[in-house]
Design a protein around this motif. Structure first.
Motif, PDB file in Angstrom:
ATOM      1  N   ASN A 179       0.814  -1.215   0.000  1.00 54.96           N
ATOM      2  CA  ASN A 179       0.000   0.000   0.000  1.00 54.96           C
ATOM      3  C   ASN A 179       0.846   1.264   0.000  1.00 54.96           C
ATOM      4  O   ASN A 179       0.396   2.330  -0.406  1.00 54.96           O
ATOM      5  N   LEU A 180       2.078   1.128   0.480  1.00 50.13           N
ATOM      6  CA  LEU A 180       2.947   2.304   0.574  1.00 50.13           C
ATOM      7  C   LEU A 180       4.000   2.359  -0.525  1.00 50.13           C
ATOM      8  O   LEU A 180       4.581   3.414  -0.768  1.00 50.13           O
ATOM      9  N   TYR A 182       4.119   2.236  -3.825  1.00 51.68           N
ATOM     10  CA  TYR A 182       4.040   3.109  -5.003  1.00 51.68           C
ATOM     11  C   TYR A 182       4.194   4.573  -4.605  1.00 51.68           C
ATOM     12  O   TYR A 182       5.000   5.309  -5.174  1.00 51.68           O
ATOM     13  N   GLU A 183       3.430   4.964  -3.593  1.00 53.56           N
ATOM     14  CA  GLU A 183       3.481   6.367  -3.159  1.00 53.56           C
ATOM     15  C   GLU A 183       4.864   6.723  -2.638  1.00 53.56           C
ATOM     16  O   GLU A 183       5.423   7.771  -2.969  1.00 53.56           O
ATOM     17  N   ASP A 184       5.426   5.804  -1.812  1.00 55.63           N
ATOM     18  CA  ASP A 184       6.767   6.056  -1.275  1.00 55.63           C
ATOM     19  C   ASP A 184       7.815   6.047  -2.379  1.00 55.63           C
ATOM     20  O   ASP A 184       8.775   6.821  -2.350  1.00 55.63           O
ATOM     21  N   GLY A 185       7.612   5.145  -3.370  1.00 56.92           N
ATOM     22  CA  GLY A 185       8.561   5.076  -4.468  1.00 56.92           C
ATOM     23  C   GLY A 185       8.601   6.364  -5.258  1.00 56.92           C
ATOM     24  O   GLY A 185       9.665   6.872  -5.607  1.00 56.92           O
ATOM     25  N   LEU A 186       7.428   6.942  -5.514  1.00 55.63           N
ATOM     26  CA  LEU A 186       7.378   8.204  -6.240  1.00 55.63           C
ATOM     27  C   LEU A 186       7.983   9.341  -5.425  1.00 55.63           C
ATOM     28  O   LEU A 186       8.748  10.155  -5.932  1.00 55.63           O
ATOM     29  N   SER A 187       7.604   9.383  -4.132  1.00 53.47           N
ATOM     30  CA  SER A 187       8.109  10.476  -3.296  1.00 53.47           C
ATOM     31  C   SER A 187       9.612  10.370  -3.106  1.00 53.47           C
ATOM     32  O   SER A 187      10.321  11.377  -3.113  1.00 53.47           O
ATOM     33  N   ASP A 188      10.125   9.122  -2.933  1.00 52.18           N
ATOM     34  CA  ASP A 188      11.574   8.936  -2.778  1.00 52.18           C
ATOM     35  C   ASP A 188      12.305   9.340  -4.053  1.00 52.18           C
ATOM     36  O   ASP A 188      13.354   9.980  -4.011  1.00 52.18           O
ATOM     37  N   SER A 189      11.725   8.935  -5.187  1.00 55.73           N
ATOM     38  CA  SER A 189      12.343   9.286  -6.466  1.00 55.73           C
ATOM     39  C   SER A 189      12.358  10.793  -6.678  1.00 55.73           C
ATOM     40  O   SER A 189      13.346  11.372  -7.130  1.00 55.73           O
ATOM     41  N   LEU A 190      11.227  11.443  -6.314  1.00 48.87           N
ATOM     42  CA  LEU A 190      11.151  12.898  -6.461  1.00 48.87           C
ATOM     43  C   LEU A 190      12.109  13.596  -5.511  1.00 48.87           C
ATOM     44  O   LEU A 190      12.755  14.590  -5.860  1.00 48.87           O
ATOM     45  N   LYS A 191      12.212  13.052  -4.292  1.00 48.84           N
ATOM     46  CA  LYS A 191      13.136  13.640  -3.312  1.00 48.84           C
ATOM     47  C   LYS A 191      14.570  13.546  -3.818  1.00 48.84           C
ATOM     48  O   LYS A 191      15.348  14.497  -3.707  1.00 48.84           O
ATOM     49  N   GLU A 192      14.910  12.387  -4.404  1.00 50.55           N
ATOM     50  CA  GLU A 192      16.254  12.233  -4.959  1.00 50.55           C
ATOM     51  C   GLU A 192      16.495  13.237  -6.084  1.00 50.55           C
ATOM     52  O   GLU A 192      17.580  13.807  -6.219  1.00 50.55           O
ATOM     53  N   ALA A 193      15.434  13.418  -6.893  1.00 48.06           N
ATOM     54  CA  ALA A 193      15.565  14.375  -8.001  1.00 48.06           C
ATOM     55  C   ALA A 193      15.731  15.792  -7.482  1.00 48.06           C
ATOM     56  O   ALA A 193      16.560  16.574  -7.979  1.00 48.06           O
ATOM     57  N   ARG A 194      14.950  16.158  -6.444  1.00 47.44           N
ATOM     58  CA  ARG A 194      15.048  17.504  -5.880  1.00 47.44           C
ATOM     59  C   ARG A 194      16.410  17.751  -5.254  1.00 47.44           C
ATOM     60  O   ARG A 194      16.934  18.864  -5.270  1.00 47.44           O
ATOM     61  N   SER A 283       5.058  -0.524 -12.303  1.00 43.74           N
ATOM     62  CA  SER A 283       5.691  -1.846 -12.227  1.00 43.74           C
ATOM     63  C   SER A 283       4.843  -2.868 -12.968  1.00 43.74           C
ATOM     64  O   SER A 283       3.617  -2.929 -12.780  1.00 43.74           O
ATOM     65  N   GLY A 284       5.506  -3.668 -13.796  1.00 39.20           N
ATOM     66  CA  GLY A 284       4.833  -4.737 -14.518  1.00 39.20           C
ATOM     67  C   GLY A 284       5.140  -6.085 -13.911  1.00 39.20           C
ATOM     68  O   GLY A 284       5.632  -6.183 -12.778  1.00 39.20           O
ATOM     69  N   GLU A 285       4.836  -7.161 -14.629  1.00 36.18           N
ATOM     70  CA  GLU A 285       5.037  -8.510 -14.119  1.00 36.18           C
ATOM     71  C   GLU A 285       6.513  -8.790 -13.864  1.00 36.18           C
ATOM     72  O   GLU A 285       6.896  -9.282 -12.819  1.00 36.18           O
ATOM     73  N   ASN A 286       7.345  -8.454 -14.849  1.00 37.24           N
ATOM     74  CA  ASN A 286       8.775  -8.740 -14.706  1.00 37.24           C
ATOM     75  C   ASN A 286       9.650  -7.506 -14.900  1.00 37.24           C
ATOM     76  O   ASN A 286      10.874  -7.613 -14.936  1.00 37.24           O
ATOM     77  N   SER A 287       9.020  -6.348 -15.110  1.00 39.73           N
ATOM     78  CA  SER A 287       9.806  -5.144 -15.349  1.00 39.73           C
ATOM     79  C   SER A 287       9.007  -3.926 -14.908  1.00 39.73           C
ATOM     80  O   SER A 287       7.874  -4.038 -14.449  1.00 39.73           O
ATOM     81  N   SER A 288       9.626  -2.773 -15.057  1.00 45.30           N
ATOM     82  CA  SER A 288       8.944  -1.523 -14.728  1.00 45.30           C
ATOM     83  C   SER A 288       9.115  -0.552 -15.898  1.00 45.30           C
ATOM     84  O   SER A 288      10.028  -0.691 -16.712  1.00 45.30           O
ATOM     85  N   GLN A 289       8.209   0.440 -15.960  1.00 48.32           N
ATOM     86  CA  GLN A 289       8.215   1.380 -17.069  1.00 48.32           C
ATOM     87  C   GLN A 289       7.914   2.784 -16.551  1.00 48.32           C
ATOM     88  O   GLN A 289       7.124   2.951 -15.612  1.00 48.32           O
ATOM     89  N   GLN A 290       8.577   3.786 -17.150  1.00 53.12           N
ATOM     90  CA  GLN A 290       8.352   5.175 -16.790  1.00 53.12           C
ATOM     91  C   GLN A 290       7.561   5.872 -17.904  1.00 53.12           C
ATOM     92  O   GLN A 290       7.835   5.657 -19.091  1.00 53.12           O
ATOM     93  N   PHE A 291       6.594   6.693 -17.474  1.00 56.30           N
ATOM     94  CA  PHE A 291       5.773   7.442 -18.423  1.00 56.30           C
ATOM     95  C   PHE A 291       5.704   8.908 -18.004  1.00 56.30           C
ATOM     96  O   PHE A 291       5.760   9.223 -16.807  1.00 56.30           O
ATOM     97  N   VAL A 308      -3.561   4.812 -10.823  1.00 58.57           N
ATOM     98  CA  VAL A 308      -2.318   4.050 -10.967  1.00 58.57           C
ATOM     99  C   VAL A 308      -1.939   3.368  -9.652  1.00 58.57           C
ATOM    100  O   VAL A 308      -1.541   2.197  -9.622  1.00 58.57           O
ATOM    101  N   LYS A 309      -2.105   4.105  -8.554  1.00 56.00           N
ATOM    102  CA  LYS A 309      -1.767   3.524  -7.250  1.00 56.00           C
ATOM    103  C   LYS A 309      -2.647   2.321  -6.948  1.00 56.00           C
ATOM    104  O   LYS A 309      -2.164   1.275  -6.491  1.00 56.00           O
ATOM    105  N   GLU A 310      -3.954   2.438  -7.182  1.00 56.40           N
ATOM    106  CA  GLU A 310      -4.869   1.327  -6.925  1.00 56.40           C
ATOM    107  C   GLU A 310      -4.530   0.123  -7.800  1.00 56.40           C
ATOM    108  O   GLU A 310      -4.564  -1.024  -7.337  1.00 56.40           O
ATOM    109  N   GLU A 311      -4.182   0.381  -9.033  1.00 49.85           N
ATOM    110  CA  GLU A 311      -3.824  -0.701  -9.947  1.00 49.85           C
ATOM    111  C   GLU A 311      -2.546  -1.391  -9.493  1.00 49.85           C
ATOM    112  O   GLU A 311      -2.443  -2.624  -9.515  1.00 49.85           O
ATOM    113  N   GLN A 312      -1.566  -0.587  -9.086  1.00 51.44           N
ATOM    114  CA  GLN A 312      -0.306  -1.156  -8.614  1.00 51.44           C
ATOM    115  C   GLN A 312      -0.515  -1.973  -7.340  1.00 51.44           C
ATOM    116  O   GLN A 312       0.064  -3.046  -7.172  1.00 51.44           O
ATOM    117  N   CYS A 313      -1.364  -1.470  -6.439  1.00 55.17           N
ATOM    118  CA  CYS A 313      -1.647  -2.185  -5.192  1.00 55.17           C
ATOM    119  C   CYS A 313      -2.329  -3.519  -5.465  1.00 55.17           C
ATOM    120  O   CYS A 313      -2.003  -4.540  -4.847  1.00 55.17           O
TER     121      CYS A 313
END
Length: 722
Positions: A179-180, A182-194, A283-291, A308-313
């Motif tokens: 549950n966390l 996807y949201e944490d992944g985006l926020s962590d990625s954004l934090k790294e970018a910032r 995230s997909g079955e065996n890989s991930s993709q950025q859009f 997207v979050k609900e689908e990923q969960c």
């Protein structure tokens, strides 16, 4: 580590010769057993569900990689109930279950026989989820693996094809992370970018190029929309790294071939310069993709992110459900609330709880209460055989080990014969059905696997019920055997230790120490009082139990020591005849070790204290050490690793005793107003005298001299100064 046969392995090995020697050599097929691995688990689970729902009872059995993690953790007569539970807890937490036998039994009223459906599950604690944490670890005991290998256990099938599992605790934690994630992944990625400092010329040029590229792309979208035609990506957009697609019915850019550093730069560009674009990591079955997705408004962006979050969960939840694996079998047994039958199964139940449910509670009472919530009706055939007079007489002096009991109660099944000349007839017929094929003729006694042992356990129970005058011909499919009045007093009573007859009631949490007639294990030591026990360890290994007893008896009297029992070569239990002798011994030992004069060297206890590493404490310290997850081979090493630095732990210090007496006198004084003031004043003076007495930290030579004498002078050891 000293090699020891596990109790179950030893009993089976000893009794296997009887079983195989009595097996006939007629043309019978091998025992029909449903072997289940991950390749056929789903279909097997589906059919097992039907069998469990239709069953009158379900027999279980487990095969583990070991039983005791150190010789001193074995079962002793000197194990109090709470200590024995801690040893079982340690075993269940450290060893793996590699086979799980489940055998539903259903009464067939048309054939007047039970139909058994034996399943033999290979299980292995494989990591199926990427965020499981560190790899699973477990211990292996050489004797247990030797036993499994002796009976052709397929280790390859277990490791490569074994069904993995998640406990309920692991599943709950995995769902929380899902549950966390996807949201944490985006926020962590954004934090790294910032946090990135775009000062490198290459990074600056790349960011500017991406900004221009995205501006052109957005401009192209607006132009196409103004023309009212369907958007078609330009030739530039069709490039592999920056390809235009549709995502959730919205125009989007699929980012391919970029490094993680470049993706963080792109994310930073989107965040800083484009309010109508959303950066997504899917995230997909065996890989991930950025859009990068074009959105009409801020509310549309929030809607997209939520979708997207609900689908990923949901995707992660499906992966977690698949990783639950064998735990589905445990959930099935729990949900159907059928009678569960095991043989000497306290350790089995502890493994089930630890592996598939939750961490084991710290006390046996808590464990009993919690287990009862999941399995309200459990019966132990070993308890049943030992606690009923009819069955005791039937077993006579035979062992109640699984194979022996099976041979006695189920001779026709063992021999594969219907001969009427057998001295004892099986009262209840049993047929075996696997994959819709029934069989009443097979080569019994060949297999020694969890599925076959579960079958034996169920057969023993069925025959025992018959000898208790439970008539299955009158049995209704809707009747719950757990509520049968002839069985009720045996339900939920499990041996915690069959050596000393400790039994716990899972329904109430109450525990008893019972004697079960002629079949009860003959105890070497009787009338054990744990307040009378001193644990001694760290002495030189050349000292024998007899010498330890002689040393102490010379000081405290010939009848002071009831028995001396070796925990291992580095530790012993000393059982005193009186509780008061415990504190006397501990106090004298402490005083002898404080001084270094000729009298101490000549003292009878000097031999026990030789080397300067001898430790001593009451039984409660033994319990504390047993609760530690550490497992050193020698008990003395275990105690040191546990962190014990002191040499002697007194049962009750002088100040504590004085405070206790003061409290008692004060309480009595409050009920007598006329004497209250004088009582309090007297107690204060006594307490001050004790705490200020310089002799508390000094050794009295007279006391040591007195301790040289035996029973006639032993009372002269002044415990008031201890």
């Amino acid at each position: 580590m000293k090699k020891q046969w596990p109790v179950r392995a030893l009993s089976r090995a000893l009794s296997s010769s009887t079983s195989t020697s009595t097996t006939t050599t007629t043309n019978t097929s091998s025992f029909p057993l449903k072997h289940v691995t991950k390749s056929n688990f789903e279909s097997a689970l589906s059919s097992l569900s039907d069998h469990v729902r239709a069953a009158d009872f379900i027999a279980i059995d487990l095969e583990m990689t070991g039983v005791t993690s150190a010789p001193w953790r074995d079962s002793f007569e000197f194990d109090r109930f709470d200590v024995r539970y801690l040893k079982v807890k340690d075993s269940a937490e450290k060893f793996a279950v590699v086979q799980f036998g489940v055998c539903p039994f259903r009464w067939d009223p048309l054939k007047f026989s039970f139909v058994a459906h034996p399943h033999n599950f290979f299980i292995y604690p494989r990591q199926e989820l990427p965020f499981d944490g560190p790899a699973n670890e477990f211990l292996c005991q050489t004797t247990s693996l030797d036993f499994l290998a002796k009976y052709q256990f397929d280790f390859n099938a277990c490791i490569h094809e074994g069904v993995s599992y998640l406990s309920r605790e692991q599943e709950v934690e995995a769902l929380k992370r899902a549950n966390l994630i996807y949201e944490d992944g985006l926020s962590d990625s954004l934090k790294e970018a910032r946090d990135m400092k775009v000062v490198n010329v290459v990074d600056v040029l790349f960011s500017e190029r991406m900004k221009n590229r995205l501006s052109e792309w957005c401009g192209g979208l607006l132009q196409e929309r103004n023309r009212g035609s369907e958007f078609q990506g330009s030739s530039k957009d069709s490039e592999q790294k920056f390809r235009t697609v549709f995502f959730k019915m919205r125009p989007a850019v699929s980012l391919n071939g970029f490094s993680s550093h470049q993706l963080r730069l792109i994310q930073l560009v989107v965040k800083k310069h484009f309010k109508d674009l959303a950066y997504l990591h899917v995230s997909g079955e065996n890989s991930s993709q950025q859009f990068i997705v074009y959105v009409d408004s801020e509310s549309d962006k929030k809607l997209l992110m939520r979708e997207v979050k609900e689908e990923q969960c949901k995707h992660e939840e499906l992966k977690i459900k698949a990783a639950v694996g064998f735990r589905h079998v445990i959930d099935l047994l729990s949900s159907e609330k059928k009678l569960i039958v095991g043989h000497n199964c306290f350790l089995d139940i502890a493994h089930i709880y630890s592996k598939f449910l939750w961490p084991l509670p710290s006390t046996g009472e808590e464990f009993a209460s919690s287990v009862n919530n999941y399995f309200p009706s459990v019966i132990d055939t070993k308890v049943l055989l030992n606690s009923n007079n009819v069955l005791q007489q039937l077993m006579k002096k035979s062992s109640t080990a699984l194979s022996s009991a099976f041979s006695v109660l189920c001779p026709q099944i063992v021999l594969g014969s219907k001969s009427s000349y057998l001295p004892l007839q099986s009262r209840v017929k049993v047929e075996v059905e696997v994959d819709d094929k029934r069989s009443s003729s097979w080569n019994s006694g060949v297999k020694h696997e969890a599925g076959y042992d579960a079958f034996m356990t169920g057969c023993i129970f069925a025959q025992a019920c018959s000898h208790l005058d439970i008539d299955f011909k009158l049995h209704s499919p809707s009747e719950n055997l757990a509520h049968n009045e002839k069985l009720e007093k045996h339900i939920n009573r499990l041996y915690v230790s069959w050596i000393n007859g400790d039994v716990i009631n899972l329904s109430t949490g109450n525990r008893t120490s019972e004697s079960f007639g002629s079949n009860n294990h003959k105890m070497r030591y009787t009338n054990i009082c744990f307040k009378h026990i001193v644990l001694i360890w760290g002495f030189q290994s050349k000292i024998k139990a007899r010498e330890i007893r002689e040393c102490i008896s010379k000081v405290l009297g010939p009848s002071s020591v009831t028995s001396v029992y070796h925990v291992d070569e580095s530790a012993v239990f000393v059982h005193f005849s009186k509780a008061g002798l415990v504190s006397k011994f501990l106090a004298l030992k402490e005083r002898l070790e404080r001084t270094n004069d000729p009298i101490s060297v000549l003292h009878p206890l000097a031999k026990l204290l030789e080397g300067g590493n001898t430790r001593a404490a009451s039984y409660e310290t033994y319990k504390e050490i047993c609760s530690s997850p550490i497992s050193k081979v020698l008990f003395a090493d275990q105690a040191e690793a546990f962190g014990i630095k002191w040499k002697t732990k007194l049962v009750e210090s002088k100040v504590e005793a004085a405070n206790t007496q003061e409290s008692k006198n004060l309480h009595e004084g409050n009920s007598m107003n006329s004497d209250s003031d004088s009582a309090q004043e007297t107690n204060k003076k006594k307490l001050n005298k004790v705490t200020n007495d310089s002799s508390y930290d000094q050794l009295s030579r007279n006391e040591i001299v007195d301790s040289f004498y035996t029973s006639e002078n032993v009372e002269r050891i002044r415990t008031s100064n201890f």
